[in-house]
Design a protein around this motif. Structure first.
Motif, PDB file in Angstrom:
ATOM      1  N   SER A   1       0.846  -1.188   0.000  1.00 39.35           N
ATOM      2  CA  SER A   1       0.000   0.000   0.000  1.00 39.35           C
ATOM      3  C   SER A   1       0.883   1.240   0.000  1.00 39.35           C
ATOM      4  N   VAL A   2       0.668   2.065  -1.023  1.00 40.23           N
ATOM      5  CA  VAL A   2       1.358   3.351  -1.127  1.00 40.23           C
ATOM      6  C   VAL A   2       0.328   4.457  -1.380  1.00 40.23           C
ATOM      7  N   ILE A   3      -0.838   4.290  -0.801  1.00 43.75           N
ATOM      8  CA  ILE A   3      -1.926   5.261  -0.949  1.00 43.75           C
ATOM      9  C   ILE A   3      -1.447   6.623  -0.471  1.00 43.75           C
ATOM     10  N   SER A   4      -1.824   7.653  -1.207  1.00 48.78           N
ATOM     11  CA  SER A   4      -1.586   9.041  -0.816  1.00 48.78           C
ATOM     12  C   SER A   4      -0.112   9.346  -0.526  1.00 48.78           C
ATOM     13  N   ASN A   5       0.703   9.124  -1.560  1.00 52.06           N
ATOM     14  CA  ASN A   5       2.092   9.541  -1.534  1.00 52.06           C
ATOM     15  C   ASN A   5       2.246  10.572  -2.650  1.00 52.06           C
ATOM     16  N   ALA A   6       3.397  10.635  -3.275  1.00 55.76           N
ATOM     17  CA  ALA A   6       3.629  11.617  -4.337  1.00 55.76           C
ATOM     18  C   ALA A   6       4.170  10.934  -5.588  1.00 55.76           C
ATOM     19  N   LEU A   7       3.676   9.729  -5.885  1.00 48.44           N
ATOM     20  CA  LEU A   7       4.177   8.947  -7.011  1.00 48.44           C
ATOM     21  C   LEU A   7       3.679   9.505  -8.340  1.00 48.44           C
ATOM     22  N   PRO A   8       4.601   9.941  -9.213  1.00 50.79           N
ATOM     23  CA  PRO A   8       4.191  10.500 -10.509  1.00 50.79           C
ATOM     24  C   PRO A   8       3.826   9.397 -11.507  1.00 50.79           C
ATOM     25  N   ALA A   9       3.174   9.785 -12.577  1.00 49.18           N
ATOM     26  CA  ALA A   9       2.778   8.845 -13.632  1.00 49.18           C
ATOM     27  C   ALA A   9       3.957   8.607 -14.571  1.00 49.18           C
ATOM     28  N   LYS A  10       5.000   7.996 -14.053  1.00 47.76           N
ATOM     29  CA  LYS A  10       6.209   7.712 -14.821  1.00 47.76           C
ATOM     30  C   LYS A  10       6.654   6.286 -14.547  1.00 47.76           C
ATOM     31  N   ALA A  11       7.178   5.628 -15.546  1.00 39.46           N
ATOM     32  CA  ALA A  11       7.667   4.265 -15.379  1.00 39.46           C
ATOM     33  C   ALA A  11       8.757   4.199 -14.310  1.00 39.46           C
ATOM     34  N   SER A  12       9.596   5.221 -14.248  1.00 42.82           N
ATOM     35  CA  SER A  12      10.688   5.213 -13.270  1.00 42.82           C
ATOM     36  C   SER A  12      10.170   5.191 -11.833  1.00 42.82           C
ATOM     37  N   ALA A  13       8.983   5.706 -11.595  1.00 44.29           N
ATOM     38  CA  ALA A  13       8.433   5.748 -10.243  1.00 44.29           C
ATOM     39  C   ALA A  13       7.973   4.369  -9.765  1.00 44.29           C
ATOM     40  N   VAL A  14       7.563   3.507 -10.703  1.00 42.28           N
ATOM     41  CA  VAL A  14       7.012   2.197 -10.321  1.00 42.28           C
ATOM     42  C   VAL A  14       7.870   1.013 -10.765  1.00 42.28           C
ATOM     43  N   ARG A  15       8.961   1.281 -11.456  1.00 37.88           N
ATOM     44  CA  ARG A  15       9.822   0.203 -11.967  1.00 37.88           C
ATOM     45  C   ARG A  15      10.204  -0.805 -10.885  1.00 37.88           C
ATOM     46  N   ARG A  16      10.384  -0.355  -9.677  1.00 38.07           N
ATOM     47  CA  ARG A  16      10.808  -1.235  -8.575  1.00 38.07           C
ATOM     48  C   ARG A  16       9.808  -2.370  -8.321  1.00 38.07           C
ATOM     49  N   LEU A  17       8.571  -2.197  -8.731  1.00 42.27           N
ATOM     50  CA  LEU A  17       7.577  -3.263  -8.550  1.00 42.27           C
ATOM     51  C   LEU A  17       7.994  -4.542  -9.272  1.00 42.27           C
ATOM     52  N   GLN A  18       8.826  -4.424 -10.295  1.00 42.57           N
ATOM     53  CA  GLN A  18       9.313  -5.595 -11.028  1.00 42.57           C
ATOM     54  C   GLN A  18      10.139  -6.517 -10.143  1.00 42.57           C
ATOM     55  N   ALA A  19      10.635  -6.017  -9.037  1.00 45.66           N
ATOM     56  CA  ALA A  19      11.455  -6.819  -8.121  1.00 45.66           C
ATOM     57  C   ALA A  19      10.618  -7.708  -7.203  1.00 45.66           C
ATOM     58  N   TYR A  20       9.295  -7.630  -7.336  1.00 46.85           N
ATOM     59  CA  TYR A  20       8.400  -8.383  -6.452  1.00 46.85           C
ATOM     60  C   TYR A  20       7.585  -9.383  -7.256  1.00 46.85           C
ATOM     61  N   PRO A  21       8.150 -10.558  -7.517  1.00 46.50           N
ATOM     62  CA  PRO A  21       7.476 -11.533  -8.377  1.00 46.50           C
ATOM     63  C   PRO A  21       6.160 -12.072  -7.804  1.00 46.50           C
ATOM     64  N   LYS A  22       5.955 -11.959  -6.523  1.00 45.96           N
ATOM     65  CA  LYS A  22       4.722 -12.473  -5.907  1.00 45.96           C
ATOM     66  C   LYS A  22       3.717 -11.377  -5.574  1.00 45.96           C
ATOM     67  N   LEU A  23       3.974 -10.151  -6.018  1.00 43.13           N
ATOM     68  CA  LEU A  23       3.073  -9.051  -5.706  1.00 43.13           C
ATOM     69  C   LEU A  23       1.709  -9.313  -6.334  1.00 43.13           C
ATOM     70  N   GLY A  24       0.707  -9.467  -5.493  1.00 42.51           N
ATOM     71  CA  GLY A  24      -0.641  -9.749  -5.968  1.00 42.51           C
ATOM     72  C   GLY A  24      -1.609  -8.618  -5.712  1.00 42.51           C
ATOM     73  N   SER A  25      -1.278  -7.720  -4.780  1.00 42.15           N
ATOM     74  CA  SER A  25      -2.194  -6.647  -4.407  1.00 42.15           C
ATOM     75  C   SER A  25      -1.428  -5.335  -4.233  1.00 42.15           C
ATOM     76  N   LEU A  26      -1.921  -4.298  -4.916  1.00 40.08           N
ATOM     77  CA  LEU A  26      -1.321  -2.974  -4.823  1.00 40.08           C
ATOM     78  C   LEU A  26      -2.426  -1.959  -4.600  1.00 40.08           C
ATOM     79  N   SER A  27      -2.216  -1.085  -3.639  1.00 37.65           N
ATOM     80  CA  SER A  27      -3.116   0.053  -3.413  1.00 37.65           C
ATOM     81  C   SER A  27      -2.290   1.316  -3.577  1.00 37.65           C
TER      82      SER A  27
END
Length: 165
Positions: free
Chosen positions: A90-116
Protein backbone atom coordinates in the motif's frame (compact mmCIF):
# COMPACT_ATOMS: atom_id res chain seq x y z
CA UNK A 1 10.76 -0.40 40.18
CA UNK A 2 9.56 -2.89 37.62
CA UNK A 3 11.10 -1.78 34.39
CA UNK A 4 9.28 -2.55 31.17
CA UNK A 5 11.05 -5.16 29.09
CA UNK A 6 12.71 -3.82 25.97
CA UNK A 7 11.13 -4.98 22.69
CA UNK A 8 12.73 -8.02 21.13
CA UNK A 9 12.84 -6.87 17.53
CA UNK A 10 14.56 -9.97 16.15
CA UNK A 11 11.44 -12.01 17.02
CA UNK A 12 8.92 -9.46 15.76
CA UNK A 13 7.02 -10.80 12.77
CA UNK A 14 4.40 -8.03 12.75
CA UNK A 15 5.40 -4.41 13.27
CA UNK A 16 2.97 -1.50 13.18
CA UNK A 17 5.01 1.67 13.51
CA UNK A 18 2.42 3.96 11.92
CA UNK A 19 1.80 7.51 13.18
CA UNK A 20 5.22 7.78 14.86
CA UNK A 21 6.82 10.71 13.04
CA UNK A 22 9.57 8.40 11.83
CA UNK A 23 10.48 10.58 8.84
CA UNK A 24 12.29 13.08 11.02
CA UNK A 25 16.11 12.98 10.93
CA UNK A 26 16.46 12.07 14.60
CA UNK A 27 14.03 9.13 14.28
CA UNK A 28 15.46 7.53 11.13
CA UNK A 29 18.51 5.86 12.76
CA UNK A 30 16.25 4.25 15.36
CA UNK A 31 13.86 3.02 12.67
CA UNK A 32 16.77 1.63 10.64
CA UNK A 33 17.97 -0.29 13.68
CA UNK A 34 14.53 -1.77 14.37
CA UNK A 35 14.07 -2.89 10.76
CA UNK A 36 17.58 -4.32 10.58
CA UNK A 37 17.05 -6.32 13.78
CA UNK A 38 13.67 -7.66 12.65
CA UNK A 39 14.71 -8.25 9.03
CA UNK A 40 14.94 -12.06 9.11
CA UNK A 41 11.49 -12.70 10.63
CA UNK A 42 9.40 -9.71 9.58
CA UNK A 43 6.18 -10.70 7.76
CA UNK A 44 4.16 -7.48 8.04
CA UNK A 45 5.49 -3.93 8.30
CA UNK A 46 3.22 -0.92 8.64
CA UNK A 47 4.85 2.50 8.36
CA UNK A 48 1.83 4.61 7.35
CA UNK A 49 1.56 8.31 8.25
CA UNK A 50 5.24 8.85 9.02
CA UNK A 51 6.32 11.51 6.51
CA UNK A 52 8.84 9.10 4.96
CA UNK A 53 10.19 10.02 1.53
CA UNK A 54 12.29 6.87 1.10
CA UNK A 55 12.53 3.46 2.71
CA UNK A 56 14.79 3.82 5.75
CA UNK A 57 16.91 0.71 5.30
CA UNK A 58 18.62 -1.19 2.47
CA UNK A 59 18.28 -4.50 4.29
CA UNK A 60 16.70 -7.55 2.68
CA UNK A 61 13.37 -8.65 4.17
CA UNK A 62 13.13 -12.28 2.99
CA UNK A 63 9.82 -13.12 4.69
CA UNK A 64 7.98 -9.81 4.24
CA UNK A 65 4.53 -10.28 2.72
CA UNK A 66 2.77 -7.00 3.59
CA UNK A 67 4.22 -3.49 3.43
CA UNK A 68 2.07 -0.45 4.24
CA UNK A 69 3.63 2.89 3.31
CA UNK A 70 0.38 4.83 2.90
CA UNK A 71 0.21 8.56 3.65
CA UNK A 72 3.90 9.29 3.36
CA UNK A 73 5.92 11.34 0.83
CA UNK A 74 7.36 8.75 -1.58
CA UNK A 75 7.94 10.09 -5.10
CA UNK A 76 9.49 6.82 -6.27
CA UNK A 77 9.51 3.20 -5.14
CA UNK A 78 13.21 2.76 -5.98
CA UNK A 79 14.29 2.69 -2.33
CA UNK A 80 11.91 -0.11 -1.32
CA UNK A 81 13.59 -3.13 0.26
CA UNK A 82 14.42 -6.44 -1.34
CA UNK A 83 11.45 -8.62 -0.41
CA UNK A 84 10.94 -11.47 -2.88
CA UNK A 85 7.82 -12.74 -1.05
CA UNK A 86 6.04 -9.38 -0.92
CA UNK A 87 2.38 -9.95 -1.78
CA UNK A 88 0.60 -6.78 -0.64
CA UNK A 89 1.83 -3.18 -0.94
CA UNK A 90 0.00 0.00 0.00
CA UNK A 91 1.36 3.35 -1.13
CA UNK A 92 -1.93 5.26 -0.95
CA UNK A 93 -1.59 9.04 -0.82
CA UNK A 94 2.09 9.54 -1.53
CA UNK A 95 3.63 11.62 -4.34
CA UNK A 96 4.18 8.95 -7.01
CA UNK A 97 4.19 10.50 -10.51
CA UNK A 98 2.78 8.84 -13.63
CA UNK A 99 6.21 7.71 -14.82
CA UNK A 100 7.67 4.27 -15.38
CA UNK A 101 10.69 5.21 -13.27
CA UNK A 102 8.43 5.75 -10.24
CA UNK A 103 7.01 2.20 -10.32
CA UNK A 104 9.82 0.20 -11.97
CA UNK A 105 10.81 -1.23 -8.57
CA UNK A 106 7.58 -3.26 -8.55
CA UNK A 107 9.31 -5.59 -11.03
CA UNK A 108 11.46 -6.82 -8.12
CA UNK A 109 8.40 -8.38 -6.45
CA UNK A 110 7.48 -11.53 -8.38
CA UNK A 111 4.72 -12.47 -5.91
CA UNK A 112 3.07 -9.05 -5.71
CA UNK A 113 -0.64 -9.75 -5.97
CA UNK A 114 -2.19 -6.65 -4.41
CA UNK A 115 -1.32 -2.97 -4.82
CA UNK A 116 -3.12 0.05 -3.41
CA UNK A 117 -1.86 3.31 -4.88
CA UNK A 118 -4.85 5.66 -4.95
CA UNK A 119 -4.46 9.40 -4.29
CA UNK A 120 -1.12 9.67 -6.08
CA UNK A 121 -0.47 11.69 -9.24
CA UNK A 122 0.14 8.22 -10.76
CA UNK A 123 -3.50 7.19 -10.27
CA UNK A 124 -5.14 10.36 -11.63
CA UNK A 125 -5.47 9.03 -15.20
CA UNK A 126 -7.00 5.53 -14.92
CA UNK A 127 -5.83 4.13 -18.27
CA UNK A 128 -2.16 5.10 -18.02
CA UNK A 129 -2.22 4.11 -14.33
CA UNK A 130 -3.36 0.58 -15.16
CA UNK A 131 -0.85 0.30 -18.01
CA UNK A 132 2.10 1.43 -15.87
CA UNK A 133 1.14 -0.82 -12.98
CA UNK A 134 0.47 -3.77 -15.29
CA UNK A 135 3.85 -3.32 -16.94
CA UNK A 136 5.70 -3.11 -13.62
CA UNK A 137 3.74 -5.84 -11.76
CA UNK A 138 2.73 -8.52 -14.26
CA UNK A 139 1.25 -10.91 -11.67
CA UNK A 140 -0.95 -8.33 -9.99
CA UNK A 141 -4.43 -9.66 -9.15
CA UNK A 142 -5.86 -6.71 -7.21
CA UNK A 143 -5.43 -2.99 -7.78
CA UNK A 144 -6.89 -0.65 -5.18
CA UNK A 145 -9.08 -3.40 -3.73
CA UNK A 146 -10.60 -4.43 -7.07
CA UNK A 147 -9.88 -7.37 -9.35
CA UNK A 148 -7.20 -6.43 -11.88
CA UNK A 149 -6.92 -7.91 -15.35
CA UNK A 150 -3.43 -7.30 -16.56
CA UNK A 151 -3.17 -6.74 -20.30
CA UNK A 152 0.63 -6.67 -20.11
CA UNK A 153 0.96 -10.37 -19.30
CA UNK A 154 2.71 -11.95 -22.27
CA UNK A 155 0.49 -14.35 -24.17
CA UNK A 156 2.01 -17.79 -24.50
CA UNK A 157 1.60 -19.24 -27.93
CA UNK A 158 2.24 -22.84 -28.71
CA UNK A 159 4.16 -23.46 -31.86
CA UNK A 160 3.73 -26.85 -33.40
CA UNK A 161 6.41 -27.89 -35.83
CA UNK A 162 5.84 -30.82 -38.15
CA UNK A 163 8.72 -32.49 -39.85
CA UNK A 164 8.03 -34.06 -43.21
CA UNK A 165 9.98 -37.06 -44.39
Amino acid sequence: EDEAAAPVWDRSEYLNLSYQGLGSPYQLPELQGVINQASKVLVSLKLAHNNLSSFPSRVSLPNLRLLDLAYNSFSSLQTLPTARRLHSLSVISNALPAKASAVRRLQAYPKLGSLSALANPLSKEPNSYKELVGWAAPRLEQLDGKAFVNHWVPVRKTLTVYFLR
